[in-house]
Each structure stands twice: as structure tokens, then as C-alpha cells.
Design a protein around this motif. Structure first.
Motif, PDB file in Angstrom:
ATOM      1  N   SER A 163      78.426  41.182 133.408  1.00 46.83           N
ATOM      2  CA  SER A 163      79.284  40.413 134.761  1.00 46.83           C
ATOM      3  C   SER A 163      80.185  41.419 135.150  1.00 46.83           C
ATOM      4  O   SER A 163      79.070  42.849 135.315  1.00 46.83           O
ATOM      5  N   TYR A 164      81.001  41.536 136.003  1.00 40.38           N
ATOM      6  CA  TYR A 164      81.237  42.150 137.400  1.00 40.38           C
ATOM      7  C   TYR A 164      82.895  41.917 137.392  1.00 40.38           C
ATOM      8  O   TYR A 164      82.775  40.747 137.261  1.00 40.38           O
ATOM      9  N   ALA A 182      77.407  50.930 142.659  1.00 41.83           N
ATOM     10  CA  ALA A 182      77.058  51.048 141.874  1.00 41.83           C
ATOM     11  C   ALA A 182      76.038  49.484 140.894  1.00 41.83           C
ATOM     12  O   ALA A 182      74.768  49.092 140.579  1.00 41.83           O
ATOM     13  N   LEU A 183      76.554  48.132 141.632  1.00 42.16           N
ATOM     14  CA  LEU A 183      76.179  47.328 140.392  1.00 42.16           C
ATOM     15  C   LEU A 183      75.092  46.200 141.372  1.00 42.16           C
ATOM     16  O   LEU A 183      74.126  46.490 141.243  1.00 42.16           O
ATOM     17  N   SER A 184      75.060  47.371 143.678  1.00 42.95           N
ATOM     18  CA  SER A 184      73.464  46.899 143.750  1.00 42.95           C
ATOM     19  C   SER A 184      71.734  47.836 143.177  1.00 42.95           C
ATOM     20  O   SER A 184      70.980  47.717 143.752  1.00 42.95           O
ATOM     21  N   ASN A 185      72.544  49.278 142.425  1.00 46.20           N
ATOM     22  CA  ASN A 185      72.035  50.078 142.510  1.00 46.20           C
ATOM     23  C   ASN A 185      71.698  49.412 141.033  1.00 46.20           C
ATOM     24  O   ASN A 185      70.434  50.342 140.621  1.00 46.20           O
ATOM     25  N   ASP A 186      72.068  49.424 140.167  1.00 44.82           N
ATOM     26  CA  ASP A 186      71.670  49.047 138.486  1.00 44.82           C
ATOM     27  C   ASP A 186      70.311  48.086 138.786  1.00 44.82           C
ATOM     28  O   ASP A 186      70.296  46.501 138.368  1.00 44.82           O
ATOM     29  N   GLN A 187      69.149  48.901 138.193  1.00 46.22           N
ATOM     30  CA  GLN A 187      67.815  47.872 138.388  1.00 46.22           C
ATOM     31  C   GLN A 187      67.623  47.372 137.200  1.00 46.22           C
ATOM     32  O   GLN A 187      66.902  47.179 136.753  1.00 46.22           O
ATOM     33  N   LEU A 188      68.499  48.142 136.352  1.00 48.51           N
ATOM     34  CA  LEU A 188      67.604  47.824 134.580  1.00 48.51           C
ATOM     35  C   LEU A 188      68.276  46.198 134.425  1.00 48.51           C
ATOM     36  O   LEU A 188      68.286  45.763 133.474  1.00 48.51           O
ATOM     37  N   ALA A 208      56.802  37.118 127.089  1.00 53.32           N
ATOM     38  CA  ALA A 208      57.530  37.801 127.752  1.00 53.32           C
ATOM     39  C   ALA A 208      56.523  38.799 128.733  1.00 53.32           C
ATOM     40  O   ALA A 208      56.152  39.838 127.633  1.00 53.32           O
ATOM     41  N   ALA A 209      56.371  39.696 129.766  1.00 52.84           N
ATOM     42  CA  ALA A 209      56.072  40.240 129.439  1.00 52.84           C
ATOM     43  C   ALA A 209      56.898  42.124 129.864  1.00 52.84           C
ATOM     44  O   ALA A 209      58.053  41.796 129.426  1.00 52.84           O
ATOM     45  N   ARG A 210      56.562  43.219 129.982  1.00 52.87           N
ATOM     46  CA  ARG A 210      57.052  44.107 129.631  1.00 52.87           C
ATOM     47  C   ARG A 210      58.597  44.734 130.895  1.00 52.87           C
ATOM     48  O   ARG A 210      57.488  44.007 132.278  1.00 52.87           O
ATOM     49  N   PHE A 211      59.870  44.591 130.424  1.00 49.46           N
ATOM     50  CA  PHE A 211      59.920  44.674 131.516  1.00 49.46           C
ATOM     51  C   PHE A 211      59.939  45.977 132.841  1.00 49.46           C
ATOM     52  O   PHE A 211      59.451  47.251 132.669  1.00 49.46           O
ATOM     53  N   THR A 212      60.105  45.824 133.948  1.00 47.58           N
ATOM     54  CA  THR A 212      59.377  46.679 135.183  1.00 47.58           C
ATOM     55  C   THR A 212      60.384  46.468 136.237  1.00 47.58           C
ATOM     56  O   THR A 212      61.391  45.572 136.498  1.00 47.58           O
ATOM     57  N   PHE A 213      60.830  47.572 137.113  1.00 50.61           N
ATOM     58  CA  PHE A 213      61.889  47.880 138.237  1.00 50.61           C
ATOM     59  C   PHE A 213      60.718  48.813 139.026  1.00 50.61           C
ATOM     60  O   PHE A 213      60.351  49.299 138.419  1.00 50.61           O
TER      61      PHE A 213
END
Length: 743
Positions: free
Chosen positions: A382-383, A394-400, A633-638
Motif C-alpha cells: 500500500s502507500y 516513486a510509487l509510479s516508477n515502482d515497476q516491481l 503463472a508466467a514469469r514476472f516481467t516489466f
């Protein structure tokens, strides 16, 4: 002679008449607009009084959002406007210079014109230096200060335009909303008519405006110490939206942001009550409950109408917004969020034994079965709502981890075996199966005399060959308990993709729940979207919650409530109604009652029978019915990004993706302790699901839990569900009951 005099007299009358008529024509035709503007400007514009926003309370009366006192750093409008117009109000400049000279020379001093002109030049210089000084003091960029000034100018000009038009129409005795489309464009400066021609001074043009809202104590102290260097700067008491629980239920509570042109267009510029009209830079509920209850929470401005002629001054007081009661329990919400920070992970079948805890991505939803009220909706991570603006980048750029996503409503994943009660109920309702029919399972799907060796394998039979621990054939209840893939693939085959999709839709998959938050529909099977060559196999896999089936946690929780309510569907609710026990959205789905009874019995066995797949959710003092799901599930990608933050594409324009190493029983990746690979070779990826209700014999609450990359549904999601339900017992939402009571 008399006739000649008469003619002269008539000529004079005609000349005078022509003169009067000419003047009348000039006034009415040529100077009509000028006189109207003069009449409009003679009306003193009203002064508006600000209001406060209503509170949001949880179901037990705790405050979860309220207006709290803060400090705004304000600057006089002439200084703000002069910065961009390259010209300053000379009267205001002179007054600033005189004020500064009085501070320097003493209040009784009478500065001469030379001193005043010298001081005016100094004021000019100080104003120019003020803007970067404000940015440094507040630790924001100069561009942010500039944008704040532009927004203020746009807001004031729009208000000036509105008041000019209002007075213009009053002077002409026309309704103000006679030409709403033109006025909307006019207010937004889209008519091509310069604002300068509408010469009306309003209060907003002489008042200070907030350049920095909710400034920190340190910023205010620093600026106050150097106030003499900042012409037109004041620090004023104001209010800000405060969220006492910080990051708890942030996705549900939502946030505010400034009104923009799109909001004005969507809501209409003109409203019946001008005191509820939005201005640019007003706050509006942007997401969550703040948006859902905007009309109730938003207050009504007050107004001071100046005295005019025989009319005395009139004051219309501001009306605060109404409080809104949410259905959630914030303390329960907090407990569940804390549980997601320490999810227990244990070895899957075939792996070396291990146990650990991790802060996992996922969601949990709890719904009151009788009313449809959402008692908890947790999305992890959460935030902090109070720090959203400063942490937005920082929230928007956290792709993980993507903390900004509400995983309960905005993330649709393959739900795996949690769909199996719907498939069996649908098959029996449609008449392609019966309660008593048993389906043979030797671990392989067999249809029309053909055994499929490479697809449709039953994972339970694979683990417990040569046959299921229940037996070689399974009825609906048995198949639910053991989560037999072969049984439900067979039912999906009998139903066919279209009817299978129909029953999924009937339960609420593939469409919005209507809870009132931003949500995605998920996906249900579609014949049109499936190649004919793979239609059969896709149908089988859809029958076990894979491939074309995607669902959100709130959808699966509502499935559990529908089964517990004996086939009655209700829209989940987040705002408590005055009539707390009613839900006008109740719909009887006309499902087989016998099938519903069997599904509930099978779900009880999932958690409480010796070989149920959800034994980790078992509680000694609470009878739980549930269904586990382990969805491949598939591998996690970003998306890959360049140093400037732009998405990288190949020469064909395709987005390039990156991945990271998962955590395994051999090694936890500190970069992604939530991303796990399972199996003896640590190459399997799966999301863990659990959905159900309790007490099973007298259902009160439904639950759905989803843990991304959590492995086995029974072990990870089931164990977490049990802890959540224990919290519900501790908080008084569930009674402690024996396992045999009521059976």
C-alpha cells in the motif's frame, strides 16, 4: 404666413425627433453592449466563503478521513499576476513600498517620492528573488512553483468571467444558464474574447492565494523569519485532508486532487446552486470513497452579498459536507494488512522442506453475506495517503511491486481451481450432470473413448496414484474436496464454452461488480476469440480456471457469497445505507438448489476432511467452507526503460521486457522477496488462491485471498485465510463454533 410658420415648426419638431431617434438608435444598437457592461459592472460581486469537507468514518465510527488544520504559504494576487504579465499593479506596488519604508523608517515617517520610487525598484527585485526562495524553502522545483502560479491565475480569470457573466445576465434579467455551452467555453477562455474587456475587479484579484499548501512547520518558520524580504507573502491557517490510518486501506479510501478542465466539462459548468459550483483548484474526490461519495462529502460555499441601495448586506453561511460511513472496519483492515507483511511460505510437494515468511503482493476481501457490505478490502503493498504527493514519483516508477494498484479490484489473474464450484453448479443446473453421477479418474482426461496423455492431467491423481484416496470415481462433492481436474474438465466439455461462459458471467465474472471503485472486468471464455483447432482443449482448461478465465479477488469473494446465499447475487457495497439490512441489488440466479447444497458440502470437506486440499485453513473452533486454487503463472516481467525513463522498443516498435530472478527454497532474492518459483527444480510459478465462507453451517462472512506467486493455494492462501478469519472472530464478526454444531 401662418402656413410658413407651421412648416418651420414641423421641421423643427421633425429635426428634434430625428435627433432623439438617432440617439436612441445609438444607445440601443451601437452602444447596447457598452451600456450592458456598465450595468453589469455596477453590481458589486459577492464574496464567497469557503466550506469544509465531510468526514469518512468506518463501520464502528472511527475517523478515517477528515479536514485537519494546516498552514498555507500565500502570496498576493498582484505579485502572482505580475510575474507572468511582466507588469504589476502600480497601486499595489506603491503600497508595498510604503509599507516597507514604514517598517524601516518608523510608522510615523512620511517618505518622499524619491524614496518611494527607490523602494518600488527594490520591491521588484525582491519579488523576482521570492519565487526561487520559496522553491528552496519547500524543497520543490521552481517549475512546481510556476505551475502553482499559473493555476491560480487561470482560476481567478475563470471566476472573474463567471461573475461578469452572472452580473451581465442579472442586468438583462435573463436566466444565467440560458446559454450553458457558450458560458462553459467562455469560462475556460475558449471563445476568443480577451479577459481585459470585462473590467470587473473581484475579491480574488486582491487577495493572497496559496502557493504552497500544507507547508511544513520548518518551511513556515524559515519564511516567517525572512518575511520582510518577500513582498505580499503571508502564512495563513487552512485545512488539509488528513488520513489517521496512513497506508491502511489507502486504495479504498482514495484521495483528492485539484479540479481540472475535464472535471468541469464532465460535471457541467453551470449548476442550479452556484454555491456548489466547482472552480479550478478546488479539491475533488479523485479515487476511492472520496470519489464515490463526492456529492455527500463536498460542502456548500457561503456568500456575502454587499449592501446595495435599500438592500442590506446579506450573508449566506457555508454548509459543511456530510459525514459518510464506510462499511469497512479499519482495525480489521490493519490486522489483515499486517498479516500480508508476514505471509508463511512452506515447501510444496516434492521440494526439500523449508519454511519462511515474506512481505507478499496480494489482496484479501471480506464481505458480510447478509448485506453485501465489504468489511475489509486489503491490497498489499500500500502507500501512505498523507504522503501521496511527495511519493507519487516513486510509487509510479515502482515497476516491481506497483503499490498504486488496488489488487482487490484492478488485478485480474487466473483464479485456478476456485472456479470449480461454479462449473459443477452450472453443469447440474444445465442438466449435463447430476448430484449422484460419479466420474472415473485415473489421472488422465478421457472423453468419447479417447485418453489424453499429455493434457488435462489431474494433479491429485498424479500425487496419489494409482487412484484417488477417495476412490476411482468421484461425485461433485468428492471432486470439490479433492479438486479433481478431470472431473471439471469433463463438466466443461459437456457444457461447451458458451454455456460455461454463461455460468461464469451469471456468478459475476467478466463484468464489473459495481462496488464503486476503479475495477477491471477480468475475462471469461469466448468462442469468437478461440481458434477452432484449440476450442476443445481451451474449454477444458477454462473449466479449471486457466487460460481465458481471469478474475479479481472481489469477484471471487462475491462468488463465495453467492454460493453461501443459496444462489442469490448481490452487489458488494462500501457505503453503509440508512437501512443497514437491505440490498436492493439482490438477484436470484435460479441455480439448482441441490447443486448449491452439494457445493457447500464439498467446500466444507475441502477444509475439514482428511484429504481436503485446504486443510491448512482448518480451525478447531470455526467451521470453514472453502475452495483452494493454485493457478499457473508466467514469469514476472516489466517494461525495459532507458536512463531517461522512456520505454524501450525494438526496431519494429515492440516493447522490450526485463525480468528478475525469483526467490526459491535455495535462495531469497532481496530485490524481490515476494516473487517465488516453486517445485523441485524451482521452475514453477503459481498464484495462490482461497475463497470461502464461515461459519459454514450459518454463513456470516465470505472471504477471498490471493497471493501473487504464493505457490500452493491451500498452503499459502489457505493458511493466511485462517489467520484472517481468526481476526474476524477476535473482532466479534464471527462466533466460535464447534465443527459438528448444526451439521
Amino acid at each position: 404666413m401662418f402656413e410658413r410658420r407651421l412648416k418651420i415648426f414641423l421641421a423643427i419638431l421633425l429635426a428634434l425627433g430625428a435627433l432623439v431617434a438617432g440617439r436612441a438608435a445609438q444607445v440601443q444598437l451601437l452602444e447596447h453592449r457598452d451600456w450592458q457592461i456598465e450595468a453589469a459592472s455596477s453590481v458589486v460581486p459577492p464574496e464567497y466563503l469557503q466550506t469544509t469537507r465531510g468526514r469518512i468514518l468506518d463501520c464502528r465510527g472511527r475517523v478515517i478521513a477528515e479536514d485537519a488544520p494546516c498552514s498555507d504559504v500565500c502570496v498576493d494576487y498582484p505579485a502572482i499576476l505580475g510575474r507572468f504579465e511582466s507588469k504589476y499593479d502600480q497601486k499595489w506596488l506603491r503600497q508595498q513600498a510604503v509599507n516597507q519604508l514604514h517598517r524601516e523608517l518608523g510608522g510615523d515617517a512620511k517618505p518622499n517620492s524619491v524614496q518611494i520610487n527607490t523602494e518600488i525598484a527594490k520591491v521588484h527585485s525582491e519579488i523576482s528573488a521570492m519565487w526561487p526562495a520559496l522553491a528552496r524553502a519547500a524543497e520543490v522545483s521552481p517549475e512546481e512553483i510556476d505551475q502553482s502560479r499559473r493555476d491560480i491565475i487561470q482560476e481567478v480569470e475563470m471566476r472573474q468571467r463567471y461573475l461578469w457573466h452572472l452580473n451581465y445576465e442579472l442586468a438583462n434579467q435573463k436566466p444565467v444558464d440560458q446559454d450553458a455551452s457558450w458560458l462553459s467555453r467562455f469560462l475556460n477562455n475558449q471563445t476568443g474574447e480577451p479577459i481585459d474587456q470585462f473590467d470587473m475587479v473581484i475579491a480574488a484579484q486582491t487577495e493572497p492565494h496559496a502557493i504552497l499548501h500544507n507547508a511544513t512547520s520548518a518551511t513556515c518558520t524559515l519564511l516567517a523569519k525572512n518575511a520582510d524580504q518577500f513582498p505580499g507573502l503571508t502564512i495563513r491557517k487552512a485545512t488539509m485532508r488528513y488520513y489517521p490510518y496512513g497506508d491502511v486501506a489507502a486504495h479504498v479510501i482514495g484521495r483528492l486532487s485539484h479540479v481540472n478542465k475535464e472535471d468541469l466539462k464532465a460535471r457541467g459548468t453551470l449548476e442550479e446552486n452556484d454555491l456548489r459550483r466547482y472552480w479550478l483548484n478546488d479539491d475533488i474526490g479523485r479515487t476511492g470513497l472520496e470519489a464515490l461519495a463526492e456529492d455527500q462529502l463536498r460542502g456548500t460555499r457561503g456568500k456575502i452579498i454587499a449592501a446595495s441601495g435599500d438592500q442590506a448586506q446579506k450573508i449566506i453561511p457555508a454548509i459543511p459536507g456530510r459525514d459518510v460511513t464506510a462499511t469497512m472496519d479499519m482495525e480489521l483492515e490493519k490486522q489483515i494488512q499486517d498479516l500480508f507483511k508476514h505471509v508463511e511460505l512452506t515447501s510444496a510437494p516434492g521440494e526439500p522442506r523449508f519454511a519462511t515468511t515474506a512481505d507478499m503482493n496480494g489482496a484479501a476481501v471480506i464481505i458480510d453475506i447478509a448485506t453485501g457490505q465489504v468489511r475489509a478490502m486489503v491490497s498489499n503493498p500500500s502507500y501512505d495517503l498523507n504522503r501521496f504527493d511527495e511519493e507519487y514519483a516513486a510509487l509510479s516508477n515502482d515497476q516491481l511491486r506497483q503499490p498504486y494498484l488496488n489488487r482487490a479490484t484492478q488485478v485480474a489473474l487466473e483464479p485456478g481451481s476456485t472456479v470449480k464450484p461454479m462449473v459443477g453448479i452450472g453443469a447440474i443446473t444445465a442438466g449435463v450432470d447430476s448430484i449422484s453421477e460419479a466420474i472415473p479418474c485415473d489421472g488422465y482426461l478421457t472423453l468419447r473413448g479417447h485418453k489424453y496423455m499429455n493434457i488435462g492431467r489431474c494433479w491429485i491423481a498424479k500425487l496419489h496414484m494409482p487412484q484417488h484416496r477417495i476412490g476411482p470415481t468421484l461425485r461433485f462433492e468428492d471432486a470439490i474436496e479433492q479438486s479433481c481436474n478431470v472431473y471439471f474438465e469433463t463438466m466443461a466439455d459437456r457444457l461447451g464454452m458458451e454455456r460455461l461462459a454463461h455460468f461464469y458471467s451469471l456468478f459475476g465474472l467478466g463484468r464489473l461488480t459495481g462496488v464503486g471503485l476503479d475495477e477491471v472486468t477480468g475475462r471469461i471464455p469466448s468462442v469468437a476469440a478461440t481458434p477452432q483447432a484449440s476450442l476443445e482443449a481451451t474449454t477444458w482448461f477454462c473449466g479449471i480456471g486457466q487460460t481465458q478465465v481471469l478474475a479479481t479477488p472481489i469477484q471471487m469473494c462475491n462468488v463465495a457469497t453467492t454460493v453461501a446465499r443459496d444462489g442469490i447475487w448481490m452487489r458488494p457495497r462500501l457505503i453503509a445505507d440508512a437501512n443497514d439490512g437491505a440490498n436492493d441489488s439482490a438477484i436470484d440466479l435460479n441455480l439448482s438448489k441441490a447443486a448449491l447444497v452439494a457445493a457447500r458440502a464439498g467446500m466444507v470437506r475441502v477444509v475439514n476432511a482428511p484429504y481436503g486440499t485446504g486443510r491448512d485453513a482448518h480451525m478447531d473452533d470455526l467451521l470453514i467452507a472453502g475452495k483452494t486454487g493454485t493457478a499457473q503463472a508466467a514469469r514476472f516481467t516489466f517494461p525495459r526503460r532507458d536512463p531517461a525513463g522512456a520505454i524501450v522498443r525494438d526496431e519494429k516498435g515492440n516493447v522490450q521486457f526485463d525480468t528478475i530472478e525469483p526467490s526459491t527454497y535455495l535462495h531469497v532474492n532481496p530485490q524481490a522477496p515476494w516473487y517465488w518459483a516453486w517445485g523441485p527444480e524451482a521452475k514453477d510459478f503459481s498464484h495462490a488462491w482461497f475463497m470461502g465462507f464461515a461459519p459454514a453451517n450459518h454463513p456470516k462472512l465470505a472471504i477471498a485471498v490471493m497471493v501473487e506467486y504464493g505457490g500452493h493455494g491451500g498452503a499459502t492462501a489457505g493458511r493466511l485465510a485462517a489467520k484472517i478469519l481468526q481476526a474476524c472472530v477476535d473482532d466479534g464478526y464471527l462466533p466460535s463454533t464447534s465443527l459438528t454444531e448444526g451439521q
